[in-house]
Design an enzyme around this catalytic site. Structure first.
Site, PDB file in Angstrom:
ATOM      1  N   ARG A  37      -3.381   8.083 -10.530  1.00 53.90           N
ATOM      2  CA  ARG A  37      -4.417   8.407 -11.501  1.00 53.90           C
ATOM      3  C   ARG A  37      -5.761   8.492 -10.591  1.00 53.90           C
ATOM      4  NH1 ARG A  37      -4.429   3.415 -15.161  1.00 53.90           N
ATOM      5  NH2 ARG A  37      -2.892   2.447 -13.499  1.00 53.90           N
ATOM      6  N   GLY A  62       1.953   2.627  -2.723  1.00 58.37           N
ATOM      7  CA  GLY A  62       1.794   3.560  -3.983  1.00 58.37           C
ATOM      8  C   GLY A  62       1.005   4.798  -3.834  1.00 58.37           C
ATOM      9  N   ARG A 111     -48.844  35.020  26.844  1.00 60.69           N
ATOM     10  CA  ARG A 111     -49.354  35.844  25.841  1.00 60.69           C
ATOM     11  C   ARG A 111     -50.032  37.277  26.524  1.00 60.69           C
ATOM     12  NH1 ARG A 111     -52.042  31.271  22.973  1.00 60.69           N
ATOM     13  NH2 ARG A 111     -53.710  32.317  24.104  1.00 60.69           N
ATOM     14  N   ALA A 158     -50.598  27.953  23.222  1.00 64.26           N
ATOM     15  CA  ALA A 158     -49.920  28.387  21.809  1.00 64.26           C
ATOM     16  C   ALA A 158     -49.309  29.730  22.026  1.00 64.26           C
ATOM     17  CB  ALA A 158     -50.906  28.201  20.857  1.00 64.26           C
ATOM     18  N   TYR A 163     -37.739  22.133  16.715  1.00 71.32           N
ATOM     19  CA  TYR A 163     -36.506  21.882  16.977  1.00 71.32           C
ATOM     20  C   TYR A 163     -36.245  21.462  18.380  1.00 71.32           C
ATOM     21  CZ  TYR A 163     -31.430  21.937  18.330  1.00 71.32           C
ATOM     22  OH  TYR A 163     -30.631  21.624  18.876  1.00 71.32           O
ATOM     23  N   LYS A 210      -4.359   6.449  -2.293  1.00 70.47           N
ATOM     24  CA  LYS A 210      -5.600   5.637  -2.769  1.00 70.47           C
ATOM     25  C   LYS A 210      -6.244   4.505  -1.846  1.00 70.47           C
ATOM     26  CE  LYS A 210      -4.426   2.381  -5.944  1.00 70.47           C
ATOM     27  NZ  LYS A 210      -3.989   2.061  -7.574  1.00 70.47           N
ATOM     28  N   ALA A 236       0.820  -1.183   0.009  1.00 69.87           N
ATOM     29  CA  ALA A 236      -0.098  -0.009  -0.006  1.00 69.87           C
ATOM     30  C   ALA A 236       0.869   1.219   0.068  1.00 69.87           C
ATOM     31  CB  ALA A 236      -0.927  -0.144   1.229  1.00 69.87           C
TER      32      ALA A 236
HETATM   33  C1  UD1 Z   1       0.799  -5.179 -10.386  1.00 70.95           C
HETATM   34  C2  UD1 Z   1       1.456  -6.502 -11.032  1.00 70.95           C
HETATM   35  C3  UD1 Z   1       0.629  -6.918 -12.168  1.00 70.95           C
HETATM   36  C4  UD1 Z   1      -0.818  -7.297 -11.859  1.00 70.95           C
HETATM   37  C5  UD1 Z   1      -1.403  -6.070 -11.306  1.00 70.95           C
HETATM   38  C6  UD1 Z   1      -2.713  -6.472 -10.664  1.00 70.95           C
HETATM   39  C7  UD1 Z   1       3.859  -6.255 -10.439  1.00 70.95           C
HETATM   40  C8  UD1 Z   1       5.058  -6.073 -11.005  1.00 70.95           C
HETATM   41  N1  UD1 Z   1       2.921  -6.256 -11.482  1.00 70.95           N
HETATM   42  O1  UD1 Z   1       0.701  -4.337 -11.344  1.00 70.95           O
HETATM   43  O2  UD1 Z   1       1.172  -8.105 -12.604  1.00 70.95           O
HETATM   44  O3  UD1 Z   1      -1.433  -7.600 -12.946  1.00 70.95           O
HETATM   45  O4  UD1 Z   1      -0.516  -5.611  -9.936  1.00 70.95           O
HETATM   46  O5  UD1 Z   1      -3.511  -5.245 -10.166  1.00 70.95           O
HETATM   47  O6  UD1 Z   1       3.789  -6.448  -9.380  1.00 70.95           O
HETATM   48  N2  UD1 Z   1       3.435  -1.062  -4.303  1.00 70.95           N
HETATM   49  C9  UD1 Z   1       4.256  -0.821  -3.035  1.00 70.95           C
HETATM   50  N3  UD1 Z   1       5.513  -0.288  -3.536  1.00 70.95           N
HETATM   51  C10 UD1 Z   1       5.907  -0.249  -4.710  1.00 70.95           C
HETATM   52  C11 UD1 Z   1       5.089  -0.412  -5.933  1.00 70.95           C
HETATM   53  C12 UD1 Z   1       3.919  -0.827  -5.627  1.00 70.95           C
HETATM   54  O7  UD1 Z   1       3.818  -0.882  -2.204  1.00 70.95           O
HETATM   55  O8  UD1 Z   1       7.373   0.111  -4.839  1.00 70.95           O
HETATM   56  C13 UD1 Z   1       1.937  -1.179  -4.270  1.00 70.95           C
HETATM   57  C14 UD1 Z   1       0.950  -0.248  -4.658  1.00 70.95           C
HETATM   58  O9  UD1 Z   1       0.555   0.867  -3.766  1.00 70.95           O
HETATM   59  C15 UD1 Z   1      -0.155  -1.294  -5.221  1.00 70.95           C
HETATM   60  C16 UD1 Z   1       0.381  -2.512  -5.478  1.00 70.95           C
HETATM   61  O10 UD1 Z   1       1.732  -2.419  -4.916  1.00 70.95           O
HETATM   62  O11 UD1 Z   1      -1.145  -1.555  -3.999  1.00 70.95           O
HETATM   63  C17 UD1 Z   1       0.647  -2.858  -7.084  1.00 70.95           C
HETATM   64  O12 UD1 Z   1       1.340  -1.687  -7.488  1.00 70.95           O
HETATM   65  P1  UD1 Z   1       0.862  -1.246  -8.857  1.00 70.95           P
HETATM   66  O13 UD1 Z   1       1.700  -0.042  -9.159  1.00 70.95           O
HETATM   67  O14 UD1 Z   1      -0.497  -0.912  -8.936  1.00 70.95           O
HETATM   68  O15 UD1 Z   1       1.267  -2.511  -9.939  1.00 70.95           O
HETATM   69  P2  UD1 Z   1       0.573  -2.918 -11.351  1.00 70.95           P
HETATM   70  O16 UD1 Z   1       1.280  -2.000 -12.033  1.00 70.95           O
HETATM   71  O17 UD1 Z   1      -0.946  -2.531 -11.110  1.00 70.95           O
HETATM   72 MG    MG Z   2      -2.208  -1.614  -9.828  1.00 66.78          MG
END
Ligand code: UD1
Ligand code: MG
Length: 511
Positions: A19, A15, A446, A429, A372, A26, A13
């Site tokens: 987007r 990332g 009143r 009233a 109220y 996220k 978690a």
């Molecule tokens: C990843 C998979 C892909 C799969 C997809 C499914 C890899 C290389 N690819 O791609 O094969 O189909 O998930 O959704 O694993 N995260 C970290 N640290 C990091 C990078 C990512 O904690 O350095 C976390 C992100 O927050 C996320 C999860 O790992 O929750 C997946 O990362 P994301 O960048 O979404 O990978 P995808 O490109 O979706």
């Molecule tokens: Mg992903």
């Protein structure tokens, strides 16, 4: 024969979720009662893992604080720079050096994942004695996802990210769901061998499969029965789509337990809500948080309930409630607003355009219109007339009002707290009551009414009113004595229903 496995869960978690275009990380976006992270953690809950590690990075403080609230036993591990999913798992395992057995790794953004699916994945993995098992799914549109590449015998060869894939590999519709089970020692070993030789220059967790496979270790694929469970969330359009899917799943489950949903497409029920059999939920209704609806209760249309308990057989119509309690058989709305600590006892009524806060409305008591009620205790079967205001705030302090059992408060009254209207007392009233009214007394503040005869003719000549008055007075002069016009008592009563006339309180409240 087989040893009990020590189990670890790792949730990725860190990332940003670029987007999503959000100040909120996220995994903290809400989805019908839980955050994305909360959903993932509850999908893993039945594994009863010894350790749960959550890799945090972007918004680490916020994610960590949320984690402390929803899963205090989980350990947040900071990944300061997001160098890839492989790197993330590596530092997660560094935080649990004693871990052995199976580790389940879950991307933090797959909220529709079911606990049964995670359990089945782990079971298949452990039974096969595999080094690594990936959850895969056949999807209609694999765009952006890692593809499952199998050999001629159907065995997993490698997982290829779309950006690194050949065009033949891109045509594969079997994708990596981002949920895995690994044997910890063999995973640790493989993680140490990851390269960053790919389009993103990252350490890919998925490369572990190719590495282990070519070293002769058993790597397997577990295919999810329902690909919907594996859907990730990358932007708000996908989040909205996931919300609809989860809504349908939740609604279907409730209907199968005997709850009527009259319009499931406009009914949004958090995963944390509880409904009893034969509850009826009408359209455009949102039930959130710790809301509970009892048997036979009818909620909706157009109702939002947050952390609100609705008793058996109660009705709530076109209203908003938060932190309230609606007793059995009570009636709320249309257009009521119940705020925290509004407690409505059985068979009480809170009607149209009534706001209630931090107050008890006693059994069978009624507050039917335009009022109220703040910081009050209203006794059983008391009747609060239209437009009664409980004046609870003096600009500095909040004060309480007590209305006794069976009391009768006339329309358009202010009860200026702290004040008490005794049991069975009446309030006329239009009164502003700032002193206690003893039981059985009539409180009235009143000024006496005076009628200035002929005022309109003198002060508003030539107006519509003057003309109407003149006609009425002529007709009255010409009318036979005692005929045609209503008696005085009836006239006052009729008027009092709507405007709170000059009679005693009994004539002046509405019901
Ligand atoms: C990843 C998979 C892909 C799969 C997809 C499914 C890899 C290389 N690819 O791609 O094969 O189909 O998930 O959704 O694993 N995260 C970290 N640290 C990091 C990078 C990512 O904690 O350095 C976390 C992100 O927050 C996320 C999860 O790992 O929750 C997946 O990362 P994301 O960048 O979404 O990978 P995808 O490109 O979706
Ligand atoms: Mg992903």
């Amino acid at each position: 024969m087989s040893q009990p496995h020590l189990r670890t869960v790792v949730v990725l978690a860190a990332g940003e979720g670029k987007r999503m275009k959000s100040a909120l990380p996220k995994v903290l976006h809400p989805l019908l009662g839980r955050t994305l992270l909360g959903h993932v953690l509850s999908a893993a809950a039945p594994l009863a893992a010894d350790r749960t590690v959550v890799v945090v990075g972007h918004g680490a403080d916020q994610v960590g604080a949320h984690l402390a609230e929803i899963a205090p036993d989980a350990t947040p591990v900071l990944q300061a720079e997001q160098l890839g999913t492989g790197h993330a798992v590596r530092i997660a395992l560094d935080a649990v050096p004693d871990a052995t057995g199976t580790v389940v790794v879950i991307n933090g953004d797959v909220p529709l994942l079911r606990p049964e699916t995670v359990s089945a994945l782990v079971q298949a993995h452990e039974q096969a004695g595999a080094a690594a098992t990936v959850l895969a799914a056949e999807v209609p549109d694999p765009t952006g996802l890692g593809r499952i590449v199998r050999d001629a015998d159907g065995r997993l060869e490698q997982i290829v990210e779309e950006r690194d894939a050949t065009s033949a590999q891109r045509a594969i519709r079997e994708i990596n769901a981002g949920i895995y089970a690994f044997d910890v020692p063999r995973l640790r070993d493989a993680l140490g061998k990851l390269s960053t030789d790919n389009d993103q220059g990252e350490e890919y967790l998925t490369d572990v499969f190719g590495l282990l496979g070519s070293a002769g270790e058993p790597v397997t694929v577990h295919v999810a029965a329902d690909h919907v469970e594996t859907l990730g969330c990358n932007d708000r359009v996908e989040l909205a789509a996931l919300r609809r899917l989860l809504r349908d799943r939740i609604n279907e489950a409730w209907m199968r337990t005997g709850v009527s949903l009259l319009d499931p497409e406009t009914t949004w029920i958090d995963v944390t809500v509880a409904l009893d059999r034969d509850a009826v939920i009408d359209q455009n209704t949102q039930l959130r948080g710790g809301t509970v609806v009892g048997t036979g209760a009818v909620v909706g249309p157009d109702v939002t309930l947050v952390d609100t308990v609705v008793g058996a057989g109660a009705t709530v119509l076109r209203s908003h409630a938060i932190g309230a309690e609606v007793g059995p058989g009570a009636s709320v709305g249309p257009y009521a607003y119940l705020r925290p600590e509004a407690r409505l006892a059985e068979k009480s009524k809170v009607g149209t355009f009534v706001e209630v806060k931090n107050s008890e409305v006693g059994p069978g008591a009624k507050v039917p219109h335009l009022s109220y009620v703040g910081d009050a205790t209203i006794g059983a079967k008391a009747n609060i007339g239209a437009a009664t205001i409980f004046v609870n705030y003096d600009g500095v302090n909040k004060n309480r009002t007590v209305v006794g059992e069976g009391a009768f408060v006339g329309c358009d009254t202010s009860l200026i707290a702290p004040v008490e209207v005794g049991a069975g007392a009446y309030v006329a009233a239009g009164s502003a009551i700032a002193q206690d009214v003893p039981p059985g007394a009539l409180g009235v503040t009143r000024a006496p009414q005076r009628n200035i005869e002929g005022w309109v003719a003198r002060k508003r000549p030539g107006t519509v009113s003057a003309a109407a008055a003149e006609r009425a007075l002529r007709a009255a002069e010409g009318a036979p004595v005692g005929g045609g016009a209503a008696s005085e008592g009836e006239a006052i009563h009729g008027e009092a229903e709507s405007v709170g006339g000059a009679s005693a309180a009994g004539d002046t409240a509405t019901e």
